[in-house]
Design a protein around this motif. Structure first.
Motif, PDB file in Angstrom:
ATOM      1  N   SER A  27      46.015  60.802 -62.023  1.00  0.00           N
ATOM      2  CA  SER A  27      45.954  61.920 -62.967  1.00  0.00           C
ATOM      3  C   SER A  27      45.026  61.666 -64.153  1.00  0.00           C
ATOM      4  O   SER A  27      44.617  62.603 -64.823  1.00  0.00           O
ATOM      5  N   ALA A  28      44.658  60.417 -64.402  1.00  0.00           N
ATOM      6  CA  ALA A  28      43.778  60.124 -65.533  1.00  0.00           C
ATOM      7  C   ALA A  28      42.303  60.295 -65.181  1.00  0.00           C
ATOM      8  O   ALA A  28      41.446  60.120 -66.029  1.00  0.00           O
ATOM      9  N   LEU A  29      41.997  60.646 -63.923  1.00  0.00           N
ATOM     10  CA  LEU A  29      40.609  60.833 -63.498  1.00  0.00           C
ATOM     11  C   LEU A  29      40.235  62.302 -63.489  1.00  0.00           C
ATOM     12  O   LEU A  29      41.019  63.155 -63.092  1.00  0.00           O
ATOM     13  N   GLU A  30      39.005  62.569 -63.892  1.00  0.00           N
ATOM     14  CA  GLU A  30      38.447  63.906 -63.806  1.00  0.00           C
ATOM     15  C   GLU A  30      37.013  63.740 -63.325  1.00  0.00           C
ATOM     16  O   GLU A  30      36.193  63.115 -63.999  1.00  0.00           O
ATOM     17  N   GLY A  31      36.709  64.250 -62.107  1.00  0.00           N
ATOM     18  CA  GLY A  31      35.370  64.038 -61.589  1.00  0.00           C
ATOM     19  C   GLY A  31      35.039  64.891 -60.392  1.00  0.00           C
ATOM     20  O   GLY A  31      35.783  65.806 -60.028  1.00  0.00           O
ATOM     21  N   ASP A  32      33.901  64.574 -59.785  1.00  0.00           N
ATOM     22  CA  ASP A  32      33.379  65.317 -58.654  1.00  0.00           C
ATOM     23  C   ASP A  32      32.927  64.367 -57.558  1.00  0.00           C
ATOM     24  O   ASP A  32      32.584  63.210 -57.827  1.00  0.00           O
ATOM     25  N   VAL A  33      32.873  64.910 -56.340  1.00  0.00           N
ATOM     26  CA  VAL A  33      32.337  64.195 -55.190  1.00  0.00           C
ATOM     27  C   VAL A  33      31.248  65.075 -54.598  1.00  0.00           C
ATOM     28  O   VAL A  33      31.477  66.255 -54.340  1.00  0.00           O
ATOM     29  N   VAL A  34      30.057  64.508 -54.393  1.00  0.00           N
ATOM     30  CA  VAL A  34      28.918  65.242 -53.842  1.00  0.00           C
ATOM     31  C   VAL A  34      28.455  64.534 -52.585  1.00  0.00           C
ATOM     32  O   VAL A  34      28.271  63.313 -52.573  1.00  0.00           O
ATOM     33  N   VAL A  35      28.265  65.310 -51.507  1.00  0.00           N
ATOM     34  CA  VAL A  35      27.785  64.775 -50.238  1.00  0.00           C
ATOM     35  C   VAL A  35      26.363  65.269 -50.027  1.00  0.00           C
ATOM     36  O   VAL A  35      26.104  66.470 -50.081  1.00  0.00           O
ATOM     37  N   ASN A  36      25.438  64.337 -49.792  1.00  0.00           N
ATOM     38  CA  ASN A  36      24.028  64.680 -49.600  1.00  0.00           C
ATOM     39  C   ASN A  36      23.535  64.190 -48.245  1.00  0.00           C
ATOM     40  O   ASN A  36      23.796  63.038 -47.880  1.00  0.00           O
ATOM     41  N   PRO A  37      22.791  65.013 -47.518  1.00  0.00           N
ATOM     42  CA  PRO A  37      22.160  64.521 -46.296  1.00  0.00           C
ATOM     43  C   PRO A  37      20.899  63.728 -46.651  1.00  0.00           C
ATOM     44  O   PRO A  37      20.180  64.071 -47.586  1.00  0.00           O
ATOM     45  N   LEU A  38      20.674  62.658 -45.924  1.00  0.00           N
ATOM     46  CA  LEU A  38      19.483  61.834 -46.101  1.00  0.00           C
ATOM     47  C   LEU A  38      18.673  61.863 -44.802  1.00  0.00           C
ATOM     48  O   LEU A  38      19.191  62.266 -43.759  1.00  0.00           O
ATOM     49  N   PRO A  39      17.418  61.421 -44.841  1.00  0.00           N
ATOM     50  CA  PRO A  39      16.639  61.377 -43.598  1.00  0.00           C
ATOM     51  C   PRO A  39      17.253  60.419 -42.575  1.00  0.00           C
ATOM     52  O   PRO A  39      18.055  59.544 -42.917  1.00  0.00           O
ATOM     53  N   ASN A  40      16.861  60.599 -41.325  1.00  0.00           N
ATOM     54  CA  ASN A  40      17.300  59.742 -40.210  1.00  0.00           C
ATOM     55  C   ASN A  40      18.810  59.807 -39.977  1.00  0.00           C
ATOM     56  O   ASN A  40      19.450  58.790 -39.718  1.00  0.00           O
ATOM     57  N   ASP A  41      19.384  60.994 -40.078  1.00  0.00           N
ATOM     58  CA  ASP A  41      20.817  61.206 -39.829  1.00  0.00           C
ATOM     59  C   ASP A  41      21.711  60.318 -40.680  1.00  0.00           C
ATOM     60  O   ASP A  41      22.733  59.815 -40.229  1.00  0.00           O
ATOM     61  N   GLN A  42      21.335  60.118 -41.921  1.00  0.00           N
ATOM     62  CA  GLN A  42      22.147  59.355 -42.860  1.00  0.00           C
ATOM     63  C   GLN A  42      22.833  60.325 -43.811  1.00  0.00           C
ATOM     64  O   GLN A  42      22.335  61.418 -44.088  1.00  0.00           O
ATOM     65  N   ILE A  43      23.969  59.908 -44.326  1.00  0.00           N
ATOM     66  CA  ILE A  43      24.731  60.712 -45.286  1.00  0.00           C
ATOM     67  C   ILE A  43      25.033  59.837 -46.495  1.00  0.00           C
ATOM     68  O   ILE A  43      25.408  58.676 -46.359  1.00  0.00           O
ATOM     69  N   GLU A  44      24.877  60.419 -47.681  1.00  0.00           N
ATOM     70  CA  GLU A  44      25.193  59.716 -48.928  1.00  0.00           C
ATOM     71  C   GLU A  44      26.276  60.491 -49.668  1.00  0.00           C
ATOM     72  O   GLU A  44      26.216  61.713 -49.760  1.00  0.00           O
ATOM     73  N   VAL A  45      27.249  59.758 -50.171  1.00  0.00           N
ATOM     74  CA  VAL A  45      28.313  60.354 -50.974  1.00  0.00           C
ATOM     75  C   VAL A  45      28.273  59.720 -52.355  1.00  0.00           C
ATOM     76  O   VAL A  45      28.234  58.498 -52.485  1.00  0.00           O
ATOM     77  N   ILE A  46      28.252  60.572 -53.375  1.00  0.00           N
ATOM     78  CA  ILE A  46      28.265  60.110 -54.764  1.00  0.00           C
ATOM     79  C   ILE A  46      29.545  60.634 -55.408  1.00  0.00           C
ATOM     80  O   ILE A  46      29.758  61.837 -55.492  1.00  0.00           O
ATOM     81  N   ALA A  47      30.385  59.719 -55.833  1.00  0.00           N
ATOM     82  CA  ALA A  47      31.627  60.085 -56.518  1.00  0.00           C
ATOM     83  C   ALA A  47      31.504  59.654 -57.976  1.00  0.00           C
ATOM     84  O   ALA A  47      31.235  58.485 -58.257  1.00  0.00           O
ATOM     85  N   THR A  48      31.673  60.597 -58.882  1.00  0.00           N
ATOM     86  CA  THR A  48      31.630  60.292 -60.308  1.00  0.00           C
ATOM     87  C   THR A  48      32.922  60.785 -60.951  1.00  0.00           C
ATOM     88  O   THR A  48      33.451  61.829 -60.573  1.00  0.00           O
ATOM     89  N   ALA A  49      33.404  60.021 -61.894  1.00  0.00           N
ATOM     90  CA  ALA A  49      34.643  60.409 -62.572  1.00  0.00           C
ATOM     91  C   ALA A  49      34.657  59.818 -63.973  1.00  0.00           C
ATOM     92  O   ALA A  49      33.970  58.848 -64.267  1.00  0.00           O
TER      93      ALA A  49
END
Length: 124
Positions: free
Chosen positions: A71-93
């Protein structure tokens, strides 16, 4: 016979140090636990995004639900496609600690390949 002069000053200094150490340790525990929750949210979102047939929106929703477990966290998670069928996830809080406002912003980046089913004719 012993003299009690100066005892109040030393007691006050010791009490202040103990309270300061308590506040600092609670702050450190919040940051430590928050960093692990943010990391787990990013890893879970990546695992969901890697599944064939899953959408990035589902992965982001899962990651944000994981962030909501602390409950002390407030943030977002973003999923981005990368080249060569790669996926990147950035979680910030941001961690809302009860005492201090230092080192509260946390970010985790994870990436991995997107799973894909290959037909038999594509494997040969």
């Amino acid at each position: 016979m012993s003299d009690d002069r100066g005892e109040i000053a030393s007691t006050l200094i010791i009490f202040t140090l103990v309270i300061t150490m308590f506040f600092a340790s609670v702050h450190a525990l919040y940051i430590f636990h928050g960093s692990h929750v943010v990391s787990a949210a990013a890893q879970d979102a990546l695992a969901r995004a890697q599944l064939e047939g899953s959408t990035f929106a589902e992965a982001e929703q899962l990651g944000e639900s994981r962030l909501g477990l602390f409950s002390a966290l407030e943030g977002d998670v973003v999923v981005n496609p990368l080249p060569n069928d790669q996926i990147e996830v950035i979680a910030t809080a941001r961690v809302d600690t009860p005492f201090l406002n230092l080192g509260r912003n946390l970010t985790t980046r994870v990436q991995g390949p997107a799973e894909r089913f290959y037909e038999q004719r594509e494997r040969e």
